[in-house]
Design a protein around this motif. Structure first.
Motif, short mmCIF file in Angstrom:
data_model
loop_
_atom_site.label_atom_id
_atom_site.label_comp_id
_atom_site.label_asym_id
_atom_site.label_seq_id
_atom_site.Cartn_x
_atom_site.Cartn_y
_atom_site.Cartn_z
N ILE A 24 9.50 6.41 0.89
CA ILE A 24 10.14 6.32 -0.42
C ILE A 24 10.38 7.68 -1.06
O ILE A 24 11.09 7.77 -2.04
N SER A 25 9.76 8.74 -0.50
CA SER A 25 9.95 10.07 -1.04
C SER A 25 9.57 11.11 0.01
O SER A 25 8.69 10.87 0.84
N ASP A 26 10.22 12.26 -0.05
CA ASP A 26 9.86 13.38 0.82
C ASP A 26 8.76 14.23 0.21
O ASP A 26 8.19 15.08 0.88
N HIS A 27 8.47 14.01 -1.05
CA HIS A 27 7.51 14.86 -1.75
C HIS A 27 6.10 14.28 -1.63
O HIS A 27 5.91 13.08 -1.74
N GLY A 28 5.16 15.16 -1.42
CA GLY A 28 3.75 14.77 -1.39
C GLY A 28 3.01 15.53 -2.47
O GLY A 28 3.62 16.06 -3.39
N ARG A 29 1.72 15.56 -2.33
CA ARG A 29 0.89 16.28 -3.30
C ARG A 29 0.05 17.29 -2.54
O ARG A 29 -0.55 16.97 -1.54
N GLN A 30 0.02 18.48 -3.01
CA GLN A 30 -0.78 19.54 -2.38
C GLN A 30 -2.21 19.50 -2.84
O GLN A 30 -2.55 19.22 -3.90
N LEU A 87 0.86 -1.17 0.00
CA LEU A 87 0.00 0.00 0.00
C LEU A 87 0.90 1.22 0.00
O LEU A 87 1.73 1.39 0.89
N ARG A 88 0.77 2.07 -1.02
CA ARG A 88 1.55 3.30 -1.11
C ARG A 88 0.62 4.46 -0.75
O ARG A 88 -0.45 4.61 -1.34
N VAL A 89 1.05 5.27 0.20
CA VAL A 89 0.24 6.39 0.68
C VAL A 89 0.99 7.68 0.43
O VAL A 89 2.15 7.84 0.85
N THR A 90 0.33 8.62 -0.26
CA THR A 90 0.90 9.94 -0.50
C THR A 90 0.21 10.92 0.43
O THR A 90 -1.01 11.05 0.41
N PHE A 91 1.01 11.59 1.24
CA PHE A 91 0.49 12.55 2.20
C PHE A 91 0.54 13.96 1.63
O PHE A 91 1.46 14.31 0.90
N LYS A 92 -0.45 14.78 1.96
CA LYS A 92 -0.54 16.13 1.43
C LYS A 92 0.59 17.03 1.88
O LYS A 92 1.06 17.87 1.13
N LYS A 93 1.06 16.87 3.10
CA LYS A 93 2.11 17.75 3.62
C LYS A 93 3.51 17.22 3.31
O LYS A 93 4.49 17.76 3.80
N GLY A 94 3.58 16.20 2.51
CA GLY A 94 4.88 15.67 2.11
C GLY A 94 5.10 14.26 2.59
O GLY A 94 4.69 13.89 3.69
N GLU A 98 5.40 3.41 1.80
CA GLU A 98 4.90 2.11 1.38
C GLU A 98 4.76 1.21 2.59
O GLU A 98 5.71 1.07 3.38
N TYR A 99 3.58 0.64 2.73
CA TYR A 99 3.27 -0.29 3.82
C TYR A 99 3.22 -1.69 3.22
O TYR A 99 2.56 -1.91 2.20
N GLU A 100 3.90 -2.63 3.85
CA GLU A 100 4.05 -3.98 3.30
C GLU A 100 3.08 -4.97 3.93
O GLU A 100 2.65 -4.81 5.07
N LYS A 101 2.77 -6.01 3.16
CA LYS A 101 1.95 -7.14 3.61
C LYS A 101 0.52 -6.74 3.97
O LYS A 101 -0.09 -7.30 4.87
N VAL A 102 -0.01 -5.73 3.25
CA VAL A 102 -1.39 -5.29 3.47
C VAL A 102 -2.30 -6.18 2.64
O VAL A 102 -2.13 -6.32 1.43
#
Length: 89
Positions: A83-89, A37-44, A48-52
């Motif tokens: 996996i990244s410091d960048h999120g989506r606004q 499960l890959r989660v993109t957070f708004k504030k950056g 990735e969460y494994e074995k979901v």
């Protein structure tokens, strides 16, 4: 709302859900083949969460509050990596 489906060359089949009603999360991506499960957070930050399990992802995207469901279903229950410091606004 059901997630969208698409094919990703590197990770195989993927389910995505744009999250519009959360102050923290903007995008969920689930890779059933690898149970990631890959989660993109708004504030950056993209994590990735494994074995979901697929049924856990389904509960998450069908929840009335994705933020609350994320806290109760995912946080502290699955190994993860940033996996990244960048999120989506």
């Amino acid at each position: 709302m059901k997630p969208n489906h698409f094919q990703s060359k590197s990770d195989g089949f993927c389910e995505t859900k744009e999250v519009t009603n959360s102050s923290r999360i903007s995008l969920l991506e689930f890779f059933p083949k690898t149970q990631v499960l890959r989660v993109t957070f708004k504030k950056g930050g993209i994590y990735e969460y494994e074995k979901v399990l697929p049924e856990v992802f389904r509960k998450l995207v069908e929840a009335e509050s994705i933020g609350s469901a994320f806290q109760s279903l995912i946080m502290g229950k699955y190994p993860y990596k940033k996996i990244s410091d960048h999120g989506r606004q």
